[in-house]
Design a protein around this motif. Sequence first.
Motif, PDB file in Angstrom:
ATOM      1  N   ASN A   1      40.527  25.343  84.204  1.00 40.13           N
ATOM      2  CA  ASN A   1      39.001  25.140  84.496  1.00 40.13           C
ATOM      3  C   ASN A   1      38.653  23.813  85.047  1.00 40.13           C
ATOM      4  OD1 ASN A   1      39.983  23.712  82.303  1.00 40.13           O
ATOM      5  ND2 ASN A   1      38.161  23.698  81.299  1.00 40.13           N
ATOM      6  N   ILE A   2      39.646  23.061  85.687  1.00 42.65           N
ATOM      7  CA  ILE A   2      39.402  21.759  86.316  1.00 42.65           C
ATOM      8  C   ILE A   2      39.859  22.002  87.890  1.00 42.65           C
ATOM      9  CG2 ILE A   2      40.202  19.383  86.485  1.00 42.65           C
ATOM     10  CD1 ILE A   2      41.033  19.670  83.488  1.00 42.65           C
ATOM     11  N   ARG A   3      38.880  21.307  88.729  1.00 44.99           N
ATOM     12  CA  ARG A   3      39.137  21.248  90.139  1.00 44.99           C
ATOM     13  C   ARG A   3      39.141  19.727  90.771  1.00 44.99           C
ATOM     14  NH1 ARG A   3      34.858  25.765  90.664  1.00 44.99           N
ATOM     15  NH2 ARG A   3      36.222  27.660  90.818  1.00 44.99           N
ATOM     16  N   THR A   4      38.531  18.886  90.065  1.00 39.39           N
ATOM     17  CA  THR A   4      38.341  17.567  90.740  1.00 39.39           C
ATOM     18  C   THR A   4      38.963  16.582  89.596  1.00 39.39           C
ATOM     19  OG1 THR A   4      35.977  17.602  90.450  1.00 39.39           O
ATOM     20  CG2 THR A   4      37.205  18.117  92.614  1.00 39.39           C
ATOM     21  N   VAL A   5      39.374  15.444  90.039  1.00 41.81           N
ATOM     22  CA  VAL A   5      39.669  14.418  89.149  1.00 41.81           C
ATOM     23  C   VAL A   5      39.063  13.051  89.691  1.00 41.81           C
ATOM     24  CG1 VAL A   5      41.642  13.128  88.076  1.00 41.81           C
ATOM     25  CG2 VAL A   5      41.764  15.526  88.272  1.00 41.81           C
ATOM     26  N   HIS A   6      38.398  12.099  89.307  1.00 41.79           N
ATOM     27  CA  HIS A   6      38.108  10.894  89.702  1.00 41.79           C
ATOM     28  C   HIS A   6      39.058   9.962  89.133  1.00 41.79           C
ATOM     29  CE1 HIS A   6      35.800   7.697  91.156  1.00 41.79           C
ATOM     30  NE2 HIS A   6      35.485   7.146  90.112  1.00 41.79           N
ATOM     31  N   VAL A   7      39.757   9.099  89.985  1.00 39.04           N
ATOM     32  CA  VAL A   7      40.541   7.943  89.483  1.00 39.04           C
ATOM     33  C   VAL A   7      39.929   6.811  89.864  1.00 39.04           C
ATOM     34  CG1 VAL A   7      42.848   6.978  89.388  1.00 39.04           C
ATOM     35  CG2 VAL A   7      42.611   9.325  89.704  1.00 39.04           C
ATOM     36  N   PRO A   8      39.230   5.994  88.826  1.00 41.10           N
ATOM     37  CA  PRO A   8      38.625   4.781  89.341  1.00 41.10           C
ATOM     38  C   PRO A   8      39.598   3.925  89.681  1.00 41.10           C
ATOM     39  CG  PRO A   8      37.713   5.387  87.224  1.00 41.10           C
ATOM     40  CD  PRO A   8      38.681   6.480  87.629  1.00 41.10           C
ATOM     41  N   VAL A   9      39.267   2.662  90.526  1.00 36.77           N
ATOM     42  CA  VAL A   9      40.224   1.680  90.564  1.00 36.77           C
ATOM     43  C   VAL A   9      40.600   1.146  89.511  1.00 36.77           C
ATOM     44  CG1 VAL A   9      40.867  -0.590  91.544  1.00 36.77           C
ATOM     45  CG2 VAL A   9      39.646   1.148  93.026  1.00 36.77           C
ATOM     46  N   ILE A  10      41.966   1.076  89.043  1.00 34.56           N
ATOM     47  CA  ILE A  10      42.457   0.545  87.906  1.00 34.56           C
ATOM     48  C   ILE A  10      42.456  -0.963  87.406  1.00 34.56           C
ATOM     49  CG2 ILE A  10      44.536   0.403  86.547  1.00 34.56           C
ATOM     50  CD1 ILE A  10      45.406   3.274  87.998  1.00 34.56           C
TER      51      ILE A  10
ATOM     52  N   ALA B   1      32.958  13.999  89.172  1.00 38.01           N
ATOM     53  CA  ALA B   1      34.098  14.939  89.348  1.00 38.01           C
ATOM     54  C   ALA B   1      34.017  15.713  88.052  1.00 38.01           C
ATOM     55  CB  ALA B   1      35.479  14.343  89.587  1.00 38.01           C
ATOM     56  N   ASP B   2      35.007  16.747  87.762  1.00 34.09           N
ATOM     57  CA  ASP B   2      35.040  17.711  86.712  1.00 34.09           C
ATOM     58  C   ASP B   2      35.806  16.761  85.539  1.00 34.09           C
ATOM     59  OD1 ASP B   2      34.188  19.790  88.031  1.00 34.09           O
ATOM     60  OD2 ASP B   2      36.180  20.399  88.425  1.00 34.09           O
TER      61      ASP B   2
ATOM     62  N   SER C   1      43.247   7.089  79.994  1.00 41.47           N
ATOM     63  CA  SER C   1      42.342   8.279  79.119  1.00 41.47           C
ATOM     64  C   SER C   1      42.021   9.314  80.194  1.00 41.47           C
ATOM     65  CB  SER C   1      41.434   7.354  78.512  1.00 41.47           C
ATOM     66  OG  SER C   1      40.547   8.195  78.042  1.00 41.47           O
ATOM     67  N   TRP C   2      42.096  10.491  79.913  1.00 40.91           N
ATOM     68  CA  TRP C   2      41.643  11.436  80.579  1.00 40.91           C
ATOM     69  C   TRP C   2      40.468  12.298  80.051  1.00 40.91           C
ATOM     70  CZ3 TRP C   2      44.151  16.766  82.163  1.00 40.91           C
ATOM     71  CH2 TRP C   2      43.727  17.132  83.284  1.00 40.91           C
ATOM     72  N   SER C   3      39.429  12.396  80.403  1.00 36.89           N
ATOM     73  CA  SER C   3      38.197  12.980  79.752  1.00 36.89           C
ATOM     74  C   SER C   3      37.437  13.784  80.931  1.00 36.89           C
ATOM     75  CB  SER C   3      37.332  12.008  79.092  1.00 36.89           C
ATOM     76  OG  SER C   3      37.000  11.132  79.883  1.00 36.89           O
ATOM     77  N   ASP C   4      36.751  14.861  80.314  1.00 36.79           N
ATOM     78  CA  ASP C   4      35.711  15.636  81.067  1.00 36.79           C
ATOM     79  C   ASP C   4      34.369  15.110  81.224  1.00 36.79           C
ATOM     80  OD1 ASP C   4      34.758  16.327  78.822  1.00 36.79           O
ATOM     81  OD2 ASP C   4      35.580  18.400  78.775  1.00 36.79           O
ATOM     82  N   ARG C   5      33.621  15.720  81.601  1.00 38.06           N
ATOM     83  CA  ARG C   5      32.268  15.391  81.907  1.00 38.06           C
ATOM     84  C   ARG C   5      31.493  15.186  80.526  1.00 38.06           C
ATOM     85  NH1 ARG C   5      30.061  19.319  86.604  1.00 38.06           N
ATOM     86  NH2 ARG C   5      31.209  18.464  88.129  1.00 38.06           N
ATOM     87  N   GLN C   6      31.962  15.936  79.487  1.00 37.15           N
ATOM     88  CA  GLN C   6      31.084  15.887  78.125  1.00 37.15           C
ATOM     89  C   GLN C   6      31.954  14.711  77.406  1.00 37.15           C
ATOM     90  OE1 GLN C   6      32.139  18.956  79.586  1.00 37.15           O
ATOM     91  NE2 GLN C   6      30.055  19.149  80.253  1.00 37.15           N
TER      92      GLN C   6
END
Length: 171
Positions: free
Chosen positions: A30-39, A74-75, A110-115
């Motif tokens: 159910n996931i299409r996109t991932v946003h990875v902010p600068v660490i 992103a998702d 940490s990996w989380s969805d929009r919610q």
Amino acid sequence: MFGILATIVVGCLSGCTPYQFGNASMFPQNIRTVHVPVIRNATFREDLGVRLTEALNKEIELRTPYKVTADPLADTVLRCEVVDETKRVLTENDADYVRALDAAIQVRASWSDRQGRLLMKNSIVPTDDLTILFSQDERFVPEAGQSIDTATQKAIEDLANRIVSQMEARW
């Protein structure tokens, strides 16, 4: 003979549940996109966060069906922080010259969805912490022409691999 073979092929392909081939079957569908902010980097080595961000983006694009995007909506969002970087002497010669060292990096992820639901959970030692701590050591020998930079880069690449492996769907 052809009828039996056709029945077997149709049975294998349809089955009770849909079967997917390739890396897509290993990750949540159910996931299409991932946003990875600068660490963020809490160490004195100022380039570690940027280098790990690049390694994670490459690893996600290479191993997952997801698209890395700059869009914070992103998702999902994969947030990380480099919390520690150390160099430890492992062996010395009789004249106290360093022969082998260990370069170590620790990262919280940490990996989380929009919610805000966590998608990556520590399955080995469940805790109330919202992040998972990853640590990677790489040995290097200066006498053999190896440097702290090459060891650190290898540790960063291994960390990216391990973090992306934790993004796989649980059975």
